[in-house]
Design a protein around this motif. Structure first.
Motif, PDB file in Angstrom:
ATOM      1  N   ASN A 149       0.802  -1.209   0.000  1.00 63.88           N
ATOM      2  CA  ASN A 149       0.000   0.000   0.000  1.00 63.88           C
ATOM      3  C   ASN A 149       0.845   1.274   0.000  1.00 63.88           C
ATOM      4  O   ASN A 149       0.314   2.368  -0.233  1.00 63.88           O
ATOM      5  N   ASN A 150       2.137   1.173   0.260  1.00 58.78           N
ATOM      6  CA  ASN A 150       3.016   2.357   0.213  1.00 58.78           C
ATOM      7  C   ASN A 150       4.186   2.110  -0.745  1.00 58.78           C
ATOM      8  O   ASN A 150       5.337   1.976  -0.318  1.00 58.78           O
ATOM      9  N   PRO A 151       3.900   2.040  -2.048  1.00 53.11           N
ATOM     10  CA  PRO A 151       4.955   1.719  -3.025  1.00 53.11           C
ATOM     11  C   PRO A 151       6.028   2.785  -3.146  1.00 53.11           C
ATOM     12  O   PRO A 151       7.061   2.542  -3.769  1.00 53.11           O
ATOM     13  N   GLU A 152       5.826   3.957  -2.533  1.00 52.68           N
ATOM     14  CA  GLU A 152       6.851   5.002  -2.601  1.00 52.68           C
ATOM     15  C   GLU A 152       8.129   4.574  -1.892  1.00 52.68           C
ATOM     16  O   GLU A 152       9.184   5.184  -2.115  1.00 52.68           O
ATOM     17  N   ILE A 153       8.041   3.529  -1.066  1.00 48.51           N
ATOM     18  CA  ILE A 153       9.262   3.033  -0.444  1.00 48.51           C
ATOM     19  C   ILE A 153      10.164   2.354  -1.475  1.00 48.51           C
ATOM     20  O   ILE A 153      11.375   2.261  -1.298  1.00 48.51           O
ATOM     21  N   LEU A 154       9.557   1.876  -2.574  1.00 50.67           N
ATOM     22  CA  LEU A 154      10.329   1.259  -3.654  1.00 50.67           C
ATOM     23  C   LEU A 154      10.828   2.306  -4.637  1.00 50.67           C
ATOM     24  O   LEU A 154      11.996   2.292  -5.050  1.00 50.67           O
ATOM     25  N   GLU A 155       9.919   3.203  -5.044  1.00 52.06           N
ATOM     26  CA  GLU A 155      10.258   4.316  -5.935  1.00 52.06           C
ATOM     27  C   GLU A 155       9.509   5.553  -5.448  1.00 52.06           C
ATOM     28  O   GLU A 155       8.298   5.488  -5.204  1.00 52.06           O
ATOM     29  N   LYS A 156      10.198   6.655  -5.351  1.00 51.53           N
ATOM     30  CA  LYS A 156       9.593   7.861  -4.812  1.00 51.53           C
ATOM     31  C   LYS A 156       8.378   8.292  -5.616  1.00 51.53           C
ATOM     32  O   LYS A 156       7.359   8.697  -5.053  1.00 51.53           O
ATOM     33  N   ASP A 157       8.463   8.222  -6.936  1.00 42.24           N
ATOM     34  CA  ASP A 157       7.328   8.610  -7.799  1.00 42.24           C
ATOM     35  C   ASP A 157       6.791   7.376  -8.497  1.00 42.24           C
ATOM     36  O   ASP A 157       6.750   7.296  -9.735  1.00 42.24           O
ATOM     37  N   TRP A 158       6.363   6.406  -7.723  1.00 38.55           N
ATOM     38  CA  TRP A 158       5.966   5.101  -8.262  1.00 38.55           C
ATOM     39  C   TRP A 158       4.886   5.229  -9.334  1.00 38.55           C
ATOM     40  O   TRP A 158       4.962   4.622 -10.400  1.00 38.55           O
ATOM     41  N   PHE A 159       3.823   6.010  -9.076  1.00 32.49           N
ATOM     42  CA  PHE A 159       2.673   6.035  -9.972  1.00 32.49           C
ATOM     43  C   PHE A 159       2.891   6.919 -11.204  1.00 32.49           C
ATOM     44  O   PHE A 159       1.991   7.030 -12.045  1.00 32.49           O
ATOM     45  N   THR A 160       4.048   7.542 -11.337  1.00 27.95           N
ATOM     46  CA  THR A 160       4.343   8.246 -12.579  1.00 27.95           C
ATOM     47  C   THR A 160       4.752   7.278 -13.670  1.00 27.95           C
ATOM     48  O   THR A 160       4.636   7.597 -14.863  1.00 27.95           O
ATOM     49  N   THR A 161       5.212   6.106 -13.285  1.00 28.60           N
ATOM     50  CA  THR A 161       5.632   5.095 -14.270  1.00 28.60           C
ATOM     51  C   THR A 161       4.879   3.781 -14.135  1.00 28.60           C
ATOM     52  O   THR A 161       5.063   2.874 -14.948  1.00 28.60           O
ATOM     53  N   HIS A 162       4.019   3.639 -13.107  1.00 25.15           N
ATOM     54  CA  HIS A 162       3.284   2.403 -12.891  1.00 25.15           C
ATOM     55  C   HIS A 162       1.798   2.726 -12.680  1.00 25.15           C
ATOM     56  O   HIS A 162       1.450   3.741 -12.072  1.00 25.15           O
ATOM     57  N   PHE A 163       0.955   1.822 -13.170  1.00 24.71           N
ATOM     58  CA  PHE A 163      -0.485   1.965 -12.951  1.00 24.71           C
ATOM     59  C   PHE A 163      -0.922   1.181 -11.719  1.00 24.71           C
ATOM     60  O   PHE A 163      -1.780   1.628 -10.943  1.00 24.71           O
ATOM     61  N   GLU A 164      -0.338   0.018 -11.509  1.00 22.56           N
ATOM     62  CA  GLU A 164      -0.786  -0.865 -10.446  1.00 22.56           C
ATOM     63  C   GLU A 164       0.123  -0.776  -9.222  1.00 22.56           C
ATOM     64  O   GLU A 164       1.280  -0.332  -9.312  1.00 22.56           O
ATOM     65  N   TYR A 165      -0.432  -1.186  -8.078  1.00 24.96           N
ATOM     66  CA  TYR A 165       0.372  -1.321  -6.865  1.00 24.96           C
ATOM     67  C   TYR A 165       1.259  -2.564  -6.989  1.00 24.96           C
ATOM     68  O   TYR A 165       0.912  -3.510  -7.706  1.00 24.96           O
ATOM     69  N   PRO A 166       2.397  -2.610  -6.289  1.00 25.21           N
ATOM     70  CA  PRO A 166       3.179  -3.846  -6.238  1.00 25.21           C
ATOM     71  C   PRO A 166       2.339  -4.952  -5.588  1.00 25.21           C
ATOM     72  O   PRO A 166       1.788  -4.755  -4.498  1.00 25.21           O
ATOM     73  N   GLN A 167       2.209  -6.075  -6.255  1.00 23.97           N
ATOM     74  CA  GLN A 167       1.307  -7.135  -5.800  1.00 23.97           C
ATOM     75  C   GLN A 167       2.085  -8.378  -5.384  1.00 23.97           C
ATOM     76  O   GLN A 167       3.092  -8.729  -5.997  1.00 23.97           O
ATOM     77  N   ARG A 168       1.582  -9.026  -4.339  1.00 25.95           N
ATOM     78  CA  ARG A 168       2.168 -10.253  -3.843  1.00 25.95           C
ATOM     79  C   ARG A 168       1.084 -11.322  -3.737  1.00 25.95           C
ATOM     80  O   ARG A 168       0.523 -11.573  -2.668  1.00 25.95           O
ATOM     81  N   PRO A 169       0.731 -11.971  -4.870  1.00 29.14           N
ATOM     82  CA  PRO A 169      -0.298 -13.021  -4.811  1.00 29.14           C
ATOM     83  C   PRO A 169       0.120 -14.224  -3.974  1.00 29.14           C
ATOM     84  O   PRO A 169      -0.731 -15.047  -3.602  1.00 29.14           O
ATOM     85  N   ASP A 170       1.413 -14.350  -3.661  1.00 34.10           N
ATOM     86  CA  ASP A 170       1.895 -15.480  -2.877  1.00 34.10           C
ATOM     87  C   ASP A 170       1.752 -15.267  -1.374  1.00 34.10           C
ATOM     88  O   ASP A 170       1.824 -16.230  -0.598  1.00 34.10           O
ATOM     89  N   LEU A 171       1.548 -14.035  -0.940  1.00 33.02           N
ATOM     90  CA  LEU A 171       1.488 -13.761   0.494  1.00 33.02           C
ATOM     91  C   LEU A 171       0.191 -14.288   1.104  1.00 33.02           C
ATOM     92  O   LEU A 171      -0.901 -14.079   0.570  1.00 33.02           O
ATOM     93  N   VAL A 172       0.334 -14.962   2.253  1.00 33.51           N
ATOM     94  CA  VAL A 172      -0.798 -15.518   2.985  1.00 33.51           C
ATOM     95  C   VAL A 172      -0.769 -14.983   4.412  1.00 33.51           C
ATOM     96  O   VAL A 172       0.281 -14.991   5.065  1.00 33.51           O
ATOM     97  N   SER A 173      -1.911 -14.516   4.877  1.00 39.48           N
ATOM     98  CA  SER A 173      -2.042 -14.053   6.250  1.00 39.48           C
ATOM     99  C   SER A 173      -3.172 -14.818   6.918  1.00 39.48           C
ATOM    100  O   SER A 173      -4.285 -14.888   6.395  1.00 39.48           O
TER     101      SER A 173
END
Length: 362
Positions: A149-173
């Protein structure tokens, strides 16, 4: 409104107060009458504060939504994972000792967000007992598929070059939560009234609470929970792929219902506590670590607003359960489970007939 119209057509006999019936065949188990064991009797309360409707049938329509936050917090920054959750709606019926709710997911809910947030598979179930003095609740909730939910930790301007959030379909909680509480002012304060079921709070009242909770938590992924670019920020947990913990806590709190204009009410609940965490972690190399038992925080809170005039009731509630504990080093894991619930319905005197009449306790 359709529910109200349908009920208006019920025969008058359906609204009659139930009377003892000595003609029914008694059912016994180990010599104990199930009618005696399961029969719900009105509680001993201060009738100036509480009105009881234990011989009533309760029908309700409901809608609810669940949300979940998982935070992995380091000294410099944090990661926040969330599911692309779905809402549900359904119906509920309560009479005597029996209470049933049937819900289903809202069709097509959140489908427009799957491209940007991914798909989450979720499952949950719960069981609760809300007596006069003792309250018990146990629930299980699982999510498969989370997004950052906070992709700016990966790239400061994440949504200037990406449409989607970073997704982890493998994560289980997975979370299993159980709590047991004792209510001190059980004669003047009604928890069932705050949950809009079998009673109505006639005057404002509150009570201190004391209890204990047990929470089991598991967070698991096919690869490290920390994306490669941020692993230097979390050196002691950089290879963490599986985290499991048991949290045992003692809680004390307070709950109060404020009544306005006879039928409107607001209930506030807070139950903070101190917990002990017993956790294990598994690294990418399949190495298992038993973490030291540590002290943390755990608690929950709830706010409810509603209306109940003895025949019709409606309301909305918002509840949060939070847990905080340590990973390795100084890193912290925090989780928040939130629940929003909307209810509308009615209750009225009811005399069971036919098959219902034959059920023990009815």
């Amino acid at each position: 409104m359709g529910l109200m119209v349908a009920l208006a057509g019920l025969p008058a006999s359906a609204f009659a107060q139930s009377e003892p019936d000595t003609t029914r065949k008694e059912i016994k188990v180990l010599g104990i009458s199930l009618d005696t064991l399961l029969k719900v009797r009105p509680p001993k309360v201060d009738t100036n504060y509480i009105a009881s409707y234990y011989s009533h049938l309760h029908l309700r329509l409901l809608a609810q939504g669940h949300d979940y936050f998982l935070q992995l917090i380091g000294k410099q920054d944090h990661l926040t994972y969330k599911p692309n959750g779905a809402s549900s709606f359904g119906v509920g019926v309560s009479y005597s000792w029996l209470s049933v709710e049937l819900t289903t997911k809202v069709p097509y809910a959140n489908q427009n967000l799957q491209a940007s947030r991914g798909k989450t598979k979720q499952f949950g179930t719960s069981l609760s007992y809300n007596g006069r003095r003792v309250w018990f609740n146990t629930s299980y909730q699982s999510y498969r598929g989370l997004y950052l939910n906070n992709p700016e930790i990966l790239e400061k301007d994440w949504f200037t070059t990406h449409f989607e959030y970073p997704q982890r379909p493998d994560l289980v909680s997975r979370t299993w939560y159980s709590s047991l509480y004792y209510c001190f002012n059980h004669r003047q304060f009604s928890n069932p009234a705050s949950l809009m079921q079998r009673e109505r709070q006639k005057k404002s009242a509150g009570s201190f609470l004391v209890g204990a909770t047990l929470i089991y938590t598991q967070i698991k992924g096919d690869s490290s929970l920390f994306p490669r670019v941020v692993r230097p920020l979390f050196p002691t947990d950089a290879d963490l792929i599986d985290y499991r913990s048991f949290s045992y806590s003692l809680n004390a709190g307070y709950i109060r219902t404020f009544v306005f204009r006879n039928y409107f009410f607001t209930t506030l609940l807070v139950r903070p506590g101190v917990s002990l965490h017993n956790a294990t972690s598994v690294s990418a190399g399949a190495e298992t670590h038993s973490l030291p038992i540590r002290v943390g925080l755990q608690g929950d809170s709830r706010i409810t607003v509603g209306y109940n005039n003895g025949r019709y009731f409606a309301g909305a509630s918002y509840a949060v359960v939070f847990l905080s504990g340590n990973l390795e080093g100084a890193n912290i894991l925090r989780s928040y489970n939130t629940d929003i619930r909307l209810v509308i319905g009615m209750h009225f005197p009811f005399k069971p007939k036919g098959l219902l009449h034959k059920l023990p306790g009815f």
